[in-house]
Design a protein around this motif. Structure first.
Motif, short mmCIF file in Angstrom:
data_model
loop_
_atom_site.label_atom_id
_atom_site.label_comp_id
_atom_site.label_asym_id
_atom_site.label_seq_id
_atom_site.Cartn_x
_atom_site.Cartn_y
_atom_site.Cartn_z
N LYS A 246 0.83 -1.20 0.00
CA LYS A 246 0.00 0.00 0.00
C LYS A 246 0.87 1.26 0.00
O LYS A 246 0.52 2.26 -0.61
CB LYS A 246 -0.94 -0.01 1.21
CG LYS A 246 -2.03 -1.06 1.10
CD LYS A 246 -2.94 -1.05 2.33
CE LYS A 246 -4.00 -2.14 2.22
NZ LYS A 246 -4.90 -2.17 3.38
N GLY A 247 2.00 1.18 0.70
CA GLY A 247 2.93 2.31 0.72
C GLY A 247 3.48 2.62 -0.66
O GLY A 247 3.60 3.79 -1.05
N TYR A 248 3.81 1.58 -1.44
CA TYR A 248 4.30 1.80 -2.81
C TYR A 248 3.24 2.48 -3.67
O TYR A 248 3.54 3.40 -4.43
CB TYR A 248 4.68 0.46 -3.46
CG TYR A 248 5.83 -0.25 -2.81
CD1 TYR A 248 6.91 0.44 -2.27
CD2 TYR A 248 5.84 -1.65 -2.73
CE1 TYR A 248 7.96 -0.24 -1.66
CE2 TYR A 248 6.89 -2.33 -2.13
CZ TYR A 248 7.95 -1.61 -1.60
OH TYR A 248 8.98 -2.28 -1.01
N TYR A 249 2.01 2.02 -3.54
CA TYR A 249 0.93 2.60 -4.33
C TYR A 249 0.71 4.07 -3.95
O TYR A 249 0.53 4.93 -4.82
CB TYR A 249 -0.36 1.81 -4.15
CG TYR A 249 -0.44 0.56 -5.00
CD1 TYR A 249 -0.98 0.60 -6.28
CD2 TYR A 249 0.02 -0.66 -4.53
CE1 TYR A 249 -1.05 -0.54 -7.06
CE2 TYR A 249 -0.03 -1.81 -5.30
CZ TYR A 249 -0.58 -1.75 -6.57
OH TYR A 249 -0.64 -2.87 -7.35
N ARG A 250 0.75 4.34 -2.65
CA ARG A 250 0.52 5.71 -2.19
C ARG A 250 1.63 6.63 -2.70
O ARG A 250 1.38 7.74 -3.17
CB ARG A 250 0.43 5.75 -0.67
CG ARG A 250 0.01 7.13 -0.14
CD ARG A 250 -0.41 7.09 1.31
NE ARG A 250 -0.92 8.39 1.71
CZ ARG A 250 -2.17 8.79 1.54
NH1 ARG A 250 -3.06 7.99 1.00
NH2 ARG A 250 -2.55 10.00 1.93
#
Length: 201
Positions: free
Chosen positions: A184-188
């Motif tokens: 999720k951090g990569y997507y954000r």
């Protein structure tokens, strides 16, 4: 006394799709046979082929059904969030939650493993277009509101969809991602980088 008819046919069709989906998730496209689907769904071959004339038709229907569910889930999420920026971050998270969907892998296997007819290519194109509609709508919304720089919408959709889908693929083949929160951090961060380049303010 219940008279058999349309509802029975619909129930049979739903059961076939549900059981076939489970098999494709577990084994991929190539390893699943129509005989296995018959056994799992408790239907005769005649009934199966009445609803789905081929394995291609069955598999594509399963993927289309899964895509529609993903879009309906997104629409429910989207309706609770206001503003293009927050919706883009939410869309990234929606992709993150789905990035290990086994049907995506089965679809990639299916597309690579055989020579596709024009009709099947068209179906695959429609599945992609349907899946990318969430991204398209958000980008259009952002340009219409003046939040995003006006540009070629089709190009924007390819860039953003490619970015969101690519993050999942890269994450799967590297050791960088340790947990769902990492993904999720990569997507954000990807959405943040994108907005730095296209946001008007």
């Amino acid at each position: 006394m219940r008279i058999k008819g349309r509802s029975d046919g619909e129930e049979t069709r739903k059961r076939i799709v549900q059981k076939a989906s489970q098999l494709f998730v577990q084994k991929g496209y190539g390893a699943v046979t129509m005989n296995e689907v018959c056994v799992a769904a408790r239907v005769s071959k005649g009934s199966l082929y009445h609803h789905f004339p081929s394995k291609d038709e069955l598999f594509l229907h399963v993927v289309e059904d899964d895509t529609q569910k993903w879009l309906l889930e997104w629409e429910e999420l989207r309706s609770k969030i206001s503003g293009t920026e927050e919706r883009l971050f939410a869309l990234g998270e929606h992709y993150a939650n789905d990035f290990q969907n086994p049907l995506i892998h089965a679809l990639e296997e299916y597309a690579r493993s055989r020579t596709l007819t024009d009709e099947i290519r068209q179906r695959l194109s429609e599945i992609y277009e349907s899946a990318s509609q969430a991204c398209r709508d958000l980008l259009q919304e952002g340009m219409d509101s003046g939040y995003l720089v006006t540009g070629n919408l089709d190009n924007y959709v390819i860039i953003v969809s490619g970015m969101l889908e690519g993050i999942g693929r890269v994450s799967e083949i590297t050791a960088l991602a340790k947990a769902p929160e990492d993904i999720k951090g990569y997507y954000r961060e990807a959405i943040q980088l994108f907005l730095q380049g296209i946001r008007t303010r």
